[in-house]
Design an enzyme around this catalytic site. Structure first.
Site, PDB file in Angstrom:
ATOM      1  N   GLY A 111     -50.209 -45.415 -29.015  1.00  0.00           N
ATOM      2  CA  GLY A 111     -50.130 -44.425 -29.681  1.00  0.00           C
ATOM      3  C   GLY A 111     -48.929 -44.404 -30.805  1.00  0.00           C
ATOM      4  O   GLY A 111     -48.999 -43.783 -31.877  1.00  0.00           O
ATOM      5  N   HIS A 134     -45.303 -63.455 -39.806  1.00  0.00           N
ATOM      6  CA  HIS A 134     -46.493 -63.406 -40.372  1.00  0.00           C
ATOM      7  C   HIS A 134     -46.711 -62.149 -40.898  1.00  0.00           C
ATOM      8  O   HIS A 134     -47.344 -61.788 -42.171  1.00  0.00           O
ATOM      9  CB  HIS A 134     -47.659 -63.695 -39.578  1.00  0.00           C
ATOM     10  CG  HIS A 134     -47.565 -65.221 -39.079  1.00  0.00           C
ATOM     11  ND1 HIS A 134     -48.686 -65.828 -38.758  1.00  0.00           N
ATOM     12  CD2 HIS A 134     -46.805 -66.183 -38.958  1.00  0.00           C
ATOM     13  CE1 HIS A 134     -48.488 -67.214 -38.443  1.00  0.00           C
ATOM     14  NE2 HIS A 134     -47.085 -67.171 -38.494  1.00  0.00           N
ATOM     15  N   ASN A 135     -46.559 -60.870 -40.372  1.00  0.00           N
ATOM     16  CA  ASN A 135     -46.788 -59.536 -40.716  1.00  0.00           C
ATOM     17  C   ASN A 135     -45.460 -58.769 -41.514  1.00  0.00           C
ATOM     18  O   ASN A 135     -45.979 -57.735 -41.943  1.00  0.00           O
ATOM     19  CB  ASN A 135     -47.499 -58.735 -39.742  1.00  0.00           C
ATOM     20  CG  ASN A 135     -48.490 -59.883 -38.787  1.00  0.00           C
ATOM     21  OD1 ASN A 135     -48.331 -60.117 -37.771  1.00  0.00           O
ATOM     22  ND2 ASN A 135     -49.687 -59.830 -39.385  1.00  0.00           N
ATOM     23  N   ASP A 149     -41.384 -41.392 -25.926  1.00  0.00           N
ATOM     24  CA  ASP A 149     -41.760 -40.307 -25.533  1.00  0.00           C
ATOM     25  C   ASP A 149     -41.363 -40.192 -23.875  1.00  0.00           C
ATOM     26  O   ASP A 149     -40.293 -40.999 -23.515  1.00  0.00           O
ATOM     27  CB  ASP A 149     -43.389 -40.210 -25.442  1.00  0.00           C
ATOM     28  CG  ASP A 149     -44.144 -40.930 -24.442  1.00  0.00           C
ATOM     29  OD1 ASP A 149     -43.327 -41.950 -23.881  1.00  0.00           O
ATOM     30  OD2 ASP A 149     -45.083 -40.750 -24.730  1.00  0.00           O
ATOM     31  N   ARG A 177     -47.786 -67.933 -47.864  1.00  0.00           N
ATOM     32  CA  ARG A 177     -49.261 -67.457 -47.863  1.00  0.00           C
ATOM     33  C   ARG A 177     -49.350 -66.026 -47.177  1.00  0.00           C
ATOM     34  O   ARG A 177     -50.553 -65.587 -47.367  1.00  0.00           O
ATOM     35  CB  ARG A 177     -49.933 -68.541 -46.920  1.00  0.00           C
ATOM     36  CG  ARG A 177     -49.600 -68.706 -45.559  1.00  0.00           C
ATOM     37  CD  ARG A 177     -50.312 -69.767 -44.545  1.00  0.00           C
ATOM     38  NE  ARG A 177     -50.132 -69.619 -43.311  1.00  0.00           N
ATOM     39  CZ  ARG A 177     -48.895 -70.077 -42.644  1.00  0.00           C
ATOM     40  NH1 ARG A 177     -48.096 -70.345 -43.273  1.00  0.00           N
ATOM     41  NH2 ARG A 177     -49.047 -69.939 -41.351  1.00  0.00           N
ATOM     42  N   HIS A 178     -48.480 -65.563 -46.338  1.00  0.00           N
ATOM     43  CA  HIS A 178     -48.634 -64.558 -45.683  1.00  0.00           C
ATOM     44  C   HIS A 178     -48.552 -63.179 -46.689  1.00  0.00           C
ATOM     45  O   HIS A 178     -49.151 -62.065 -46.339  1.00  0.00           O
ATOM     46  CB  HIS A 178     -47.457 -64.267 -44.750  1.00  0.00           C
ATOM     47  CG  HIS A 178     -47.771 -65.103 -43.770  1.00  0.00           C
ATOM     48  ND1 HIS A 178     -48.758 -65.546 -42.701  1.00  0.00           N
ATOM     49  CD2 HIS A 178     -46.748 -66.171 -43.401  1.00  0.00           C
ATOM     50  CE1 HIS A 178     -48.615 -66.601 -42.031  1.00  0.00           C
ATOM     51  NE2 HIS A 178     -47.323 -66.925 -42.356  1.00  0.00           N
ATOM     52  N   CYS A 199     -43.778 -46.071 -25.783  1.00  0.00           N
ATOM     53  CA  CYS A 199     -44.229 -44.769 -25.351  1.00  0.00           C
ATOM     54  C   CYS A 199     -44.917 -45.360 -24.025  1.00  0.00           C
ATOM     55  O   CYS A 199     -44.340 -46.623 -23.374  1.00  0.00           O
ATOM     56  CB  CYS A 199     -45.588 -44.219 -26.164  1.00  0.00           C
ATOM     57  SG  CYS A 199     -46.749 -45.327 -26.676  1.00  0.00           S
ATOM     58  N   GLY A 200     -45.953 -44.954 -23.450  1.00  0.00           N
ATOM     59  CA  GLY A 200     -46.585 -45.499 -22.147  1.00  0.00           C
ATOM     60  C   GLY A 200     -47.160 -46.992 -22.407  1.00  0.00           C
ATOM     61  O   GLY A 200     -46.850 -47.967 -21.629  1.00  0.00           O
ATOM     62  N   THR A 201     -47.923 -47.164 -23.527  1.00  0.00           N
ATOM     63  CA  THR A 201     -48.341 -48.447 -23.976  1.00  0.00           C
ATOM     64  C   THR A 201     -48.051 -49.036 -25.060  1.00  0.00           C
ATOM     65  O   THR A 201     -48.249 -50.367 -25.269  1.00  0.00           O
ATOM     66  CB  THR A 201     -50.121 -48.420 -23.960  1.00  0.00           C
ATOM     67  OG1 THR A 201     -50.054 -47.209 -25.133  1.00  0.00           O
ATOM     68  CG2 THR A 201     -50.578 -47.706 -22.894  1.00  0.00           C
ATOM     69  N   GLY A 202     -47.355 -48.297 -25.840  1.00  0.00           N
ATOM     70  CA  GLY A 202     -47.078 -48.827 -27.294  1.00  0.00           C
ATOM     71  C   GLY A 202     -48.260 -48.505 -28.226  1.00  0.00           C
ATOM     72  O   GLY A 202     -47.882 -48.471 -29.548  1.00  0.00           O
TER      73      GLY A 202
HETATM   74  C1  RB5 Z   1     -48.594 -40.441 -22.222  1.00  0.00           C
HETATM   75  O1  RB5 Z   1     -49.263 -40.203 -20.974  1.00  0.00           O
HETATM   76  C2  RB5 Z   1     -49.113 -41.411 -22.969  1.00  0.00           C
HETATM   77  O2  RB5 Z   1     -50.418 -41.440 -23.357  1.00  0.00           O
HETATM   78  C3  RB5 Z   1     -48.333 -42.183 -23.989  1.00  0.00           C
HETATM   79  O3  RB5 Z   1     -47.035 -42.636 -23.546  1.00  0.00           O
HETATM   80  C4  RB5 Z   1     -48.823 -43.437 -24.758  1.00  0.00           C
HETATM   81  O4  RB5 Z   1     -49.026 -44.412 -23.729  1.00  0.00           O
HETATM   82  C5  RB5 Z   1     -49.762 -43.141 -25.634  1.00  0.00           C
HETATM   83  O5  RB5 Z   1     -50.151 -44.160 -26.579  1.00  0.00           O
END
Ligand code: RB5
Length: 144
Positions: free
Chosen positions: A70, A98-99, A8, A132-133, A65-68
């Site tokens: 979402g 494993h996954n 994003d 096992r996985h 994304c910002g955190t991975g």
């Molecule tokens: C965008 O502001 C932020 O919410 C998106 O990049 C992401 O971190 C969502 O999980």
């Protein structure tokens, strides 16, 4: 080997960095955008990359994304997708071993380019161990 990659607006620079790294490794990259820093909605790109992996147009995917978080939530709505949101190399490697993760997710507001490169390499270079996985991965799939 083909990777589909998407991001994003928070992660344009990191996506371009990871894309260049993949290409240096000889990996074909499908870039599903976004392509500008105009505000957009991460599920749109999670869908594109998840569908590339579902259809075997790509072997695996990377979503940033910002955190991975979402991105992984959205991608995991698609049958057959196992998207792992990680911020360390151990987890990136274990998500394959494993996954049997097929999409790697991370956050541009969480990790820098150096760690992103190392996590990407750990993900690419690790193989699913099966054994096992497999029963556990089958259980996940049975919930679809
Ligand atoms: C965008 O502001 C932020 O919410 C998106 O990049 C992401 O971190 C969502 O999980």
């Amino acid at each position: 080997m083909t990777y589909s990659i998407g991001c994003d607006h928070t992660a344009i620079d990191l996506k371009n960095h990871v894309k260049a790294h993949l290409e240096r490794r000889g990996i074909t990259v499908i870039d599903q955008g976004t392509f500008s820093d105009e505000r957009t909605d991460y599920p749109l790109y999670a869908k594109k990359v998840a569908e590339d992996v579902q259809s075997s147009t790509a072997d695996k995917g990377i979503l940033i994304c910002g955190t991975g978080i979402g991105m992984s939530m959205a991608a995991n709505k698609f049958n057959g997708i196992r998207a792992a949101a990680v911020s360390d190399t151990f987890s990136a490697k274990a998500s394959r071993e494993h996954n049997n993760a097929n999409i790697l997710c991370f956050g541009a507001r969480v990790v820098g380019p150096g760690l992103a490169t190392m996590m990407t390499d750990a993900f690419i270079d690790a193989d699913y161990e099966g054994g096992r996985h497999q029963k556990r991965v089958d259980l996940i799939q049975s919930y679809e």
